[in-house]
Design an enzyme around this catalytic site. Structure first.
Site, mmCIF file in Angstrom:
data_model
loop_
_atom_site.group_PDB
_atom_site.id
_atom_site.type_symbol
_atom_site.label_atom_id
_atom_site.label_comp_id
_atom_site.label_asym_id
_atom_site.label_seq_id
_atom_site.Cartn_x
_atom_site.Cartn_y
_atom_site.Cartn_z
ATOM 1 N N HIS A 319 0.808 -1.228 0.000
ATOM 2 C CA HIS A 319 0.000 0.000 0.000
ATOM 3 C C HIS A 319 0.839 1.275 0.000
ATOM 4 O O HIS A 319 0.479 2.259 -0.648
ATOM 5 C CB HIS A 319 -0.886 -0.022 1.235
ATOM 6 N N ARG A 354 3.737 3.526 8.766
ATOM 7 C CA ARG A 354 3.073 4.832 8.674
ATOM 8 C C ARG A 354 1.749 4.818 9.426
ATOM 9 O O ARG A 354 0.969 3.873 9.313
ATOM 10 C CB ARG A 354 2.798 5.157 7.209
HETATM 11 C C1 LIG Z 1 -6.109 3.643 -2.505
HETATM 12 C C2 LIG Z 1 -5.282 4.566 -1.651
HETATM 13 C C3 LIG Z 1 -5.854 5.231 -0.587
HETATM 14 C C4 LIG Z 1 -5.091 6.094 0.211
HETATM 15 N N1 LIG Z 1 -5.694 6.778 1.229
HETATM 16 C C5 LIG Z 1 -4.961 7.666 1.951
HETATM 17 C C6 LIG Z 1 -5.565 8.468 2.953
HETATM 18 O O1 LIG Z 1 -6.749 8.422 3.154
HETATM 19 N N2 LIG Z 1 -4.798 9.317 3.668
HETATM 20 C C7 LIG Z 1 -3.464 9.428 3.452
HETATM 21 O O2 LIG Z 1 -2.806 10.206 4.145
HETATM 22 N N3 LIG Z 1 -2.864 8.692 2.488
HETATM 23 C C8 LIG Z 1 -3.588 7.829 1.734
HETATM 24 N N4 LIG Z 1 -2.974 7.090 0.764
HETATM 25 C C9 LIG Z 1 -1.574 7.366 0.459
HETATM 26 C C10 LIG Z 1 -1.483 8.705 -0.259
HETATM 27 O O3 LIG Z 1 -2.580 8.806 -1.151
HETATM 28 C C11 LIG Z 1 -0.198 8.841 -1.029
HETATM 29 O O4 LIG Z 1 0.894 8.579 -0.198
HETATM 30 C C12 LIG Z 1 -0.046 10.251 -1.568
HETATM 31 O O5 LIG Z 1 -1.217 10.643 -2.244
HETATM 32 C C13 LIG Z 1 1.138 10.335 -2.505
HETATM 33 O O6 LIG Z 1 1.086 11.573 -3.135
HETATM 34 P P1 LIG Z 1 2.255 12.008 -4.098
HETATM 35 O O7 LIG Z 1 1.904 13.370 -4.579
HETATM 36 O O8 LIG Z 1 3.540 11.799 -3.430
HETATM 37 O O9 LIG Z 1 2.206 10.941 -5.309
HETATM 38 P P2 LIG Z 1 1.046 10.587 -6.334
HETATM 39 O O10 LIG Z 1 -0.258 11.087 -5.891
HETATM 40 O O11 LIG Z 1 1.158 9.147 -6.659
HETATM 41 O O12 LIG Z 1 1.435 11.420 -7.625
HETATM 42 C C14 LIG Z 1 2.558 11.076 -8.405
HETATM 43 C C15 LIG Z 1 2.536 11.908 -9.668
HETATM 44 O O13 LIG Z 1 3.786 11.745 -10.351
HETATM 45 C C16 LIG Z 1 3.551 11.544 -11.735
HETATM 46 N N5 LIG Z 1 4.730 10.862 -12.289
HETATM 47 C C17 LIG Z 1 5.303 9.703 -11.862
HETATM 48 N N6 LIG Z 1 6.403 9.439 -12.593
HETATM 49 C C18 LIG Z 1 6.540 10.461 -13.473
HETATM 50 C C19 LIG Z 1 7.493 10.771 -14.490
HETATM 51 N N7 LIG Z 1 8.573 9.985 -14.736
HETATM 52 N N8 LIG Z 1 7.314 11.891 -15.222
HETATM 53 C C20 LIG Z 1 6.246 12.708 -15.009
HETATM 54 N N9 LIG Z 1 5.319 12.468 -14.044
HETATM 55 C C21 LIG Z 1 5.472 11.361 -13.296
HETATM 56 C C22 LIG Z 1 2.252 10.755 -11.751
HETATM 57 O O14 LIG Z 1 1.655 10.818 -13.032
HETATM 58 C C23 LIG Z 1 1.470 11.504 -10.663
HETATM 59 O O15 LIG Z 1 0.914 12.684 -11.207
HETATM 60 C C24 LIG Z 1 -3.719 6.251 -0.059
HETATM 61 C C25 LIG Z 1 -3.138 5.577 -1.139
HETATM 62 C C26 LIG Z 1 -3.914 4.753 -1.951
HETATM 63 C C27 LIG Z 1 -3.278 4.050 -3.115
#
Ligand SMILES: Cc1cc2nc3c(=O)[nH]c(=O)nc-3n(C[C@H](O)[C@H](O)[C@H](O)COP(=O)(O)OP(=O)(O)OC[C@H]3O[C@@H](n4cnc5c(N)ncnc54)[C@H](O)[C@@H]3O)c2cc1C
Length: 475
Positions: A319, A354
């Site tokens: 997850h 976490r």
């Molecule tokens: C089903 C689910 C439910 C969750 N619920 C919760 C919750 O309720 N509360 C909580 O705190 N956390 C929750 N989490 C965890 C949390 O959602 C994530 O840790 C957090 O949203 C990550 O955010 P981020 O911006 O780091 O990455 P992400 O939201 O994954 O965004 C990554 C971005 O990078 C882009 N990207 C990747 N590689 C490249 C590349 N090479 N070039 C250009 N773009 C790229 C992708 O397209 C995307 O836009 C949940 C996770 C999941 C899967």
């Protein structure tokens, strides 16, 4: 800025607000980010009977002695202000019937401190709002459908990214480069994550020479749907357990405290599955008002499950990656001028496990800090001799199966050693970190080293540019 999930969008908006020009590169559409899928919410100690100090204590306890105290303090002290800021940016959090902000309880939290938006559609509501603001901001250029496929490095400093769109490569040179590319939990065969969460940021940063940390700590969510169809792995948030849902063995007995931290509940389920030989335990949602969790109700309906009548088959799935690119508490990586934020970063905040809803909070708290630090970079830019540190080929289905088998809820040296030859570099680095930590702690359970070693309290596993793993203490 690479990535348009919660971390990338909020960081871009904060930097642009402070006067920076931002190029926001995003590979997938909005619904391809883990942020869009987030169901639970954001943890922030805003209730009158709560305090950042209590939130710190809960986070340290969940982290099993491996959470970095300085990062935990930053998160818990700053998340209330970031929630207020999100409200100012137009995010509407759920209210109770008196019109006050509704606060929920989740596993491992000693107080009601989880903010939801649209019930279990928190991530969707927030990312839509932030994306709409970013798309119309005059100092943010959004490049959608564009992949960052290499970091540009000159004289030991990151000076931007190389991007690819429709086969065409472009260099984007920048004083500060921020990776917000999300986690790596989709590297495991059974996962709750979107398919793109395969540690792209880790691969990019490592190829450019940055250190990675705590890769042995991958969180397995206890309650992901078990189904023959495309919804296999669909997450059923623990907020439903906060509202009274029960976990039952195949014999219909309760076997675990449903509100214990995730590592404990996931291991209890795994033990129950081994004991019974069944593929799933049962989640009883009858005590829960499912109108509050509309996207879960929809997923269950798609799978012919009526929660008023049926129990839901669930089992653990990969997850969340607590590890990532090693950073300080302002998101600085070991490679100068490279910043990393969100799930692809490792500040050490989560330790070995976490706490629920701390990751969205981390996205906003750390993005704010990264934006402030990154806009303060003033070194001269010269891209003439830049080297491009490029991405490896994507992981194969065999790699995902091997990680699930050899680096799953329980692992040992024999299985982990097999991963050291995997073609996908991040899989090899995960194995190196898992092998280096010869103990069991939180999400890292070694059958050949079953106890936690007090000597490793507060220690983080750092994997360097050569792939060598060492344990070190972080302040
Ligand atoms: C089903 C689910 C439910 C969750 N619920 C919760 C919750 O309720 N509360 C909580 O705190 N956390 C929750 N989490 C965890 C949390 O959602 C994530 O840790 C957090 O949203 C990550 O955010 P981020 O911006 O780091 O990455 P992400 O939201 O994954 O965004 C990554 C971005 O990078 C882009 N990207 C990747 N590689 C490249 C590349 N090479 N070039 C250009 N773009 C790229 C992708 O397209 C995307 O836009 C949940 C996770 C999941 C899967």
């Amino acid at each position: 800025m690479v990535g348009a999930g919660a971390a990338g969008l909020f960081c871009a908006l904060t930097a642009a607000r402070d006067g920076a020009r931002v190029t926001l590169v995003s590979r997938s559409p909005l619904d391809g980010s883990a942020s869009y899928w987030a169901q639970g919410g954001i943890a922030a100690a805003l209730a009158s009977d709560d305090s950042p100090g209590r939130h710190v204590a809960d986070t340290l306890a969940a982290g099993r002695g491996a959470a970095r105290a300085s990062a935990v303090r930053v998160l818990c002290e700053e998340s209330p202000e970031r929630v207020r800021e999100l409200r100012r940016l137009g995010v509407r959090f759920d209210a109770d019937r008196h019109g006050s902000l509704a606060l929920c309880l989740e596993g491992g939290h000693s107080a009601r401190r989880i903010f939801h938006a649209g019930g279990s559609a928190t991530g969707r509501r927030i990312t839509r709002q932030l994306a709409a603001l970013a798309a119309t901001h005059e100092r943010i250029d959004v490049l959608e459908g564009t992949t960052a496929d290499a970091l540009l490095v000159d004289d030991g400093r990151c000076i931007g990214v190389r991007t690819r769109r429709d086969g065409e490569q472009t260099a984007i040179v920048a004083r500060a480069t921020v990776l917000a590319t999300g986690g790596a939990a989709a590297l495991w065969e059974r996962t709750t994550n979107p398919a793109g969460s395969v540690g792209v940021g880790l691969a990019l940063a490592h190829a450019a020479g940055a250190d990675l940390a705590d890769l042995e700590f991958t969180q397995f969510h206890p309650t992901a749907l078990v189904s023959d169809g495309p919804d296999d792995g669909f997450l059923i948030t623990e907020a439903v357990r906060g509202e009274g849902a029960l976990l039952l063995s195949p014999g219909g007995e309760r076997f675990v405290d449903e509100l214990a931290p995730r590592d404990e509940v996931a291991l209890a389920i795994e033990a129950e599955l081994r004991r019974s030989g069944e593929p799933a335990v049962a989640l009883d949602l009858k005590p829960v008002d499912m109108a509050r969790f509309p996207n879960i109700a929809d997923a269950l309906a798609r799978n012919g499950i009526d929660p008023r009548r049926d129990t839901v088959p669930v089992a653990p799935a990969a997850h969340y990656t607590m590890g990532g690119v090693a950073t300080d508490i302002d998101g600085r990586a070991s490679l100068p001028s490279l910043y990393v934020v969100g799930e692809c970063a490792c500040t050490g905040l989560h330790g070995a496990n976490r706490l629920a809803s701390n990751s969205l909070a981390e996205c906003f708290v750390l993005s704010h800090r990264v934006a402030v630090a990154a806009t303060d970079e003033h070194h001269p830019l010269d891209a003439r001799d830049a080297r491009a540190a490029a991405l490896p080929r994507p992981p194969s289905p065999q790699t995902l199966a091997a990680l699930w088998r050899h680096a799953g809820l329980r692992r040992d040296a024999d299985g982990l050693s097999m991963l050291l030859d995997d073609p996908y570099p991040v899989a090899r680095l995960i194995a190196a970190a898992c092998l280096a930590r010869e103990e069991s702690r939180g999400a890292h359970q070694r059958t050949d080293h079953a106890e936690a070693l007090p000597a490793l309290d507060g220690m983080h596993t750092v994997v360097d540019a050569d792939g060598a793993a060492r344990l070190e203490r972080w302040e």
